[in-house]
Design a protein around this motif. Structure first.
Motif, PDB file in Angstrom:
ATOM      1  N   ARG A 289      -6.626  -1.172  -8.053  1.00 38.65           N
ATOM      2  CA  ARG A 289      -5.365  -0.949  -7.377  1.00 38.65           C
ATOM      3  C   ARG A 289      -5.635  -0.047  -6.176  1.00 38.65           C
ATOM      4  O   ARG A 289      -6.718   0.488  -6.028  1.00 38.65           O
ATOM      5  CB  ARG A 289      -4.363  -0.292  -8.322  1.00 38.65           C
ATOM      6  CG  ARG A 289      -4.089  -1.138  -9.565  1.00 38.65           C
ATOM      7  CD  ARG A 289      -3.199  -0.425 -10.551  1.00 38.65           C
ATOM      8  NE  ARG A 289      -1.867  -0.145 -10.057  1.00 38.65           N
ATOM      9  CZ  ARG A 289      -0.859  -1.013 -10.074  1.00 38.65           C
ATOM     10  NH1 ARG A 289      -1.044  -2.207 -10.544  1.00 38.65           N
ATOM     11  NH2 ARG A 289       0.329  -0.670  -9.628  1.00 38.65           N
ATOM     12  N   CYS A 290      -4.639   0.122  -5.336  1.00 40.63           N
ATOM     13  CA  CYS A 290      -4.752   1.015  -4.196  1.00 40.63           C
ATOM     14  C   CYS A 290      -4.012   2.311  -4.537  1.00 40.63           C
ATOM     15  O   CYS A 290      -2.809   2.299  -4.779  1.00 40.63           O
ATOM     16  CB  CYS A 290      -4.149   0.363  -2.952  1.00 40.63           C
ATOM     17  SG  CYS A 290      -4.351   1.361  -1.481  1.00 40.63           S
ATOM     18  N   LEU A 291      -4.738   3.398  -4.575  1.00 43.68           N
ATOM     19  CA  LEU A 291      -4.154   4.708  -4.849  1.00 43.68           C
ATOM     20  C   LEU A 291      -3.826   5.354  -3.520  1.00 43.68           C
ATOM     21  O   LEU A 291      -4.697   5.514  -2.663  1.00 43.68           O
ATOM     22  CB  LEU A 291      -5.127   5.575  -5.640  1.00 43.68           C
ATOM     23  CG  LEU A 291      -4.676   6.986  -5.976  1.00 43.68           C
ATOM     24  CD1 LEU A 291      -3.476   6.947  -6.918  1.00 43.68           C
ATOM     25  CD2 LEU A 291      -5.801   7.773  -6.603  1.00 43.68           C
ATOM     26  N   ILE A 292      -2.570   5.725  -3.333  1.00 45.00           N
ATOM     27  CA  ILE A 292      -2.116   6.316  -2.079  1.00 45.00           C
ATOM     28  C   ILE A 292      -1.634   7.726  -2.360  1.00 45.00           C
ATOM     29  O   ILE A 292      -0.795   7.939  -3.238  1.00 45.00           O
ATOM     30  CB  ILE A 292      -0.992   5.472  -1.450  1.00 45.00           C
ATOM     31  CG1 ILE A 292      -1.526   4.083  -1.159  1.00 45.00           C
ATOM     32  CG2 ILE A 292      -0.488   6.104  -0.173  1.00 45.00           C
ATOM     33  CD1 ILE A 292      -0.588   3.011  -1.471  1.00 45.00           C
ATOM     34  N   ARG A 293      -2.179   8.665  -1.606  1.00 46.26           N
ATOM     35  CA  ARG A 293      -1.779  10.065  -1.745  1.00 46.26           C
ATOM     36  C   ARG A 293      -1.256  10.561  -0.410  1.00 46.26           C
ATOM     37  O   ARG A 293      -1.783  10.213   0.636  1.00 46.26           O
ATOM     38  CB  ARG A 293      -2.971  10.925  -2.155  1.00 46.26           C
ATOM     39  CG  ARG A 293      -3.495  10.626  -3.523  1.00 46.26           C
ATOM     40  CD  ARG A 293      -4.640  11.558  -3.845  1.00 46.26           C
ATOM     41  NE  ARG A 293      -5.180  11.250  -5.148  1.00 46.26           N
ATOM     42  CZ  ARG A 293      -6.470  11.180  -5.418  1.00 46.26           C
ATOM     43  NH1 ARG A 293      -7.349  11.409  -4.466  1.00 46.26           N
ATOM     44  NH2 ARG A 293      -6.887  10.899  -6.626  1.00 46.26           N
ATOM     45  N   ALA A 294      -0.229  11.406  -0.477  1.00 44.27           N
ATOM     46  CA  ALA A 294       0.327  12.013   0.734  1.00 44.27           C
ATOM     47  C   ALA A 294       0.574  13.481   0.459  1.00 44.27           C
ATOM     48  O   ALA A 294       1.041  13.855  -0.620  1.00 44.27           O
ATOM     49  CB  ALA A 294       1.627  11.327   1.129  1.00 44.27           C
ATOM     50  N   THR A 295       0.257  14.305   1.447  1.00 45.89           N
ATOM     51  CA  THR A 295       0.500  15.735   1.308  1.00 45.89           C
ATOM     52  C   THR A 295       0.888  16.319   2.655  1.00 45.89           C
ATOM     53  O   THR A 295       0.450  15.842   3.700  1.00 45.89           O
ATOM     54  CB  THR A 295      -0.727  16.479   0.744  1.00 45.89           C
ATOM     55  OG1 THR A 295      -0.401  17.849   0.578  1.00 45.89           O
ATOM     56  CG2 THR A 295      -1.932  16.343   1.639  1.00 45.89           C
ATOM     57  N   ASP A 296       1.722  17.342   2.599  1.00 46.89           N
ATOM     58  CA  ASP A 296       2.072  18.083   3.807  1.00 46.89           C
ATOM     59  C   ASP A 296       1.556  19.509   3.727  1.00 46.89           C
ATOM     60  O   ASP A 296       1.938  20.359   4.504  1.00 46.89           O
ATOM     61  CB  ASP A 296       3.582  18.054   4.052  1.00 46.89           C
ATOM     62  CG  ASP A 296       4.376  18.686   2.936  1.00 46.89           C
ATOM     63  OD1 ASP A 296       3.787  19.068   1.895  1.00 46.89           O
ATOM     64  OD2 ASP A 296       5.608  18.802   3.081  1.00 46.89           O
ATOM     65  N   GLY A 297       0.672  19.772   2.794  1.00 45.46           N
ATOM     66  CA  GLY A 297       0.118  21.100   2.612  1.00 45.46           C
ATOM     67  C   GLY A 297       0.830  21.885   1.529  1.00 45.46           C
ATOM     68  O   GLY A 297       0.250  22.756   0.903  1.00 45.46           O
ATOM     69  N   LYS A 298       2.085  21.569   1.286  1.00 45.46           N
ATOM     70  CA  LYS A 298       2.867  22.262   0.267  1.00 45.46           C
ATOM     71  C   LYS A 298       3.065  21.389  -0.963  1.00 45.46           C
ATOM     72  O   LYS A 298       3.045  21.877  -2.086  1.00 45.46           O
ATOM     73  CB  LYS A 298       4.230  22.658   0.823  1.00 45.46           C
ATOM     74  CG  LYS A 298       4.161  23.616   1.981  1.00 45.46           C
ATOM     75  CD  LYS A 298       5.510  23.866   2.561  1.00 45.46           C
ATOM     76  CE  LYS A 298       5.404  24.738   3.812  1.00 45.46           C
ATOM     77  NZ  LYS A 298       6.675  24.863   4.498  1.00 45.46           N
TER      78      LYS A 298
ATOM     79  N   ILE B 182       2.095  14.055  -3.268  1.00 48.67           N
ATOM     80  CA  ILE B 182       2.641  12.953  -4.048  1.00 48.67           C
ATOM     81  C   ILE B 182       1.644  11.801  -4.009  1.00 48.67           C
ATOM     82  O   ILE B 182       0.787  11.736  -3.123  1.00 48.67           O
ATOM     83  CB  ILE B 182       4.009  12.490  -3.516  1.00 48.67           C
ATOM     84  CG1 ILE B 182       3.917  12.062  -2.045  1.00 48.67           C
ATOM     85  CG2 ILE B 182       5.062  13.554  -3.717  1.00 48.67           C
ATOM     86  CD1 ILE B 182       5.166  11.424  -1.497  1.00 48.67           C
ATOM     87  N   SER B 183       1.742  10.905  -4.977  1.00 49.28           N
ATOM     88  CA  SER B 183       0.855   9.758  -4.993  1.00 49.28           C
ATOM     89  C   SER B 183       1.538   8.589  -5.674  1.00 49.28           C
ATOM     90  O   SER B 183       2.513   8.749  -6.402  1.00 49.28           O
ATOM     91  CB  SER B 183      -0.455  10.094  -5.715  1.00 49.28           C
ATOM     92  OG  SER B 183      -0.186  10.409  -7.055  1.00 49.28           O
ATOM     93  N   THR B 184       0.993   7.410  -5.408  1.00 49.17           N
ATOM     94  CA  THR B 184       1.469   6.194  -6.045  1.00 49.17           C
ATOM     95  C   THR B 184       0.305   5.221  -6.141  1.00 49.17           C
ATOM     96  O   THR B 184      -0.728   5.408  -5.511  1.00 49.17           O
ATOM     97  CB  THR B 184       2.640   5.552  -5.274  1.00 49.17           C
ATOM     98  OG1 THR B 184       3.200   4.508  -6.060  1.00 49.17           O
ATOM     99  CG2 THR B 184       2.205   5.009  -3.941  1.00 49.17           C
ATOM    100  N   SER B 185       0.502   4.189  -6.932  1.00 45.87           N
ATOM    101  CA  SER B 185      -0.511   3.168  -7.100  1.00 45.87           C
ATOM    102  C   SER B 185       0.123   1.820  -6.794  1.00 45.87           C
ATOM    103  O   SER B 185       1.182   1.492  -7.307  1.00 45.87           O
ATOM    104  CB  SER B 185      -1.028   3.205  -8.537  1.00 45.87           C
ATOM    105  OG  SER B 185      -1.943   2.173  -8.750  1.00 45.87           O
ATOM    106  N   VAL B 186      -0.544   1.029  -5.943  1.00 40.62           N
ATOM    107  CA  VAL B 186      -0.009  -0.260  -5.518  1.00 40.62           C
ATOM    108  C   VAL B 186      -0.938  -1.367  -5.999  1.00 40.62           C
ATOM    109  O   VAL B 186      -2.140  -1.328  -5.738  1.00 40.62           O
ATOM    110  CB  VAL B 186       0.121  -0.323  -3.985  1.00 40.62           C
ATOM    111  CG1 VAL B 186       0.664  -1.665  -3.549  1.00 40.62           C
ATOM    112  CG2 VAL B 186       1.003   0.793  -3.480  1.00 40.62           C
ATOM    113  N   GLY B 187      -0.355  -2.339  -6.689  1.00 41.52           N
ATOM    114  CA  GLY B 187      -1.125  -3.476  -7.168  1.00 41.52           C
ATOM    115  C   GLY B 187      -1.174  -4.581  -6.135  1.00 41.52           C
ATOM    116  O   GLY B 187      -0.563  -4.513  -5.068  1.00 41.52           O
TER     117      GLY B 187
END
Length: 120
Positions: free
Chosen positions: A54-63, A66-71
């Protein structure tokens, strides 16, 4: 780090971009992952089963992170939504003026290629 479903992830990503409009940055990383430990992967390989990546996507703004997984089934819908969010929040980037430069180069080529008429 919080693993979210697709729609809540996109909503939270939008709010991260809005919070960091004036000051700050948002980092988004994409990575191939099976979301399994190495032990589970080796057990599946020895059993002859295929591993679903799957594609693991992470996002952060320093504080906040969050993450999600896309099939494979959802990647087209996610790609379209993600592209829309990026286009909406990339207002600070300067637009290129390629058309004007291209026109100027074409007119220079035309002027150089035109011969002056001779007087007889």
């Amino acid at each position: 780090m919080v693993l979210l479903q697709l729609d809540p992830f996109l909503n939270e990503l939008t709010s991260m971009f809005e919070r960091s409009t004036k000051i700050g940055s948002v980092w988004v990383t994409l990575k191939r992952s099976s979301l399994q430990s190495n032990l589970q992967k080796t057990k599946q390989k020895t059993a002859g089963e295929g591993i679903e990546f799957r594609c693991l996507i992470r996002a952060t703004d320093g504080k906040k992170t969050i993450s999600t997984s896309v099939g494979a089934k959802d990647h087209m819908r996610f790609q379209a939504s993600y592209a829309t969010i990026l286009k909406a929040h990339m207002i600070a980037l300067k637009k290129r003026e390629r058309k004007e430069k291209k026109k100027a180069v074409e007119t220079d080529k035309k002027d150089a290629g035109v011969k002056k008429p001779r007087k007889v």
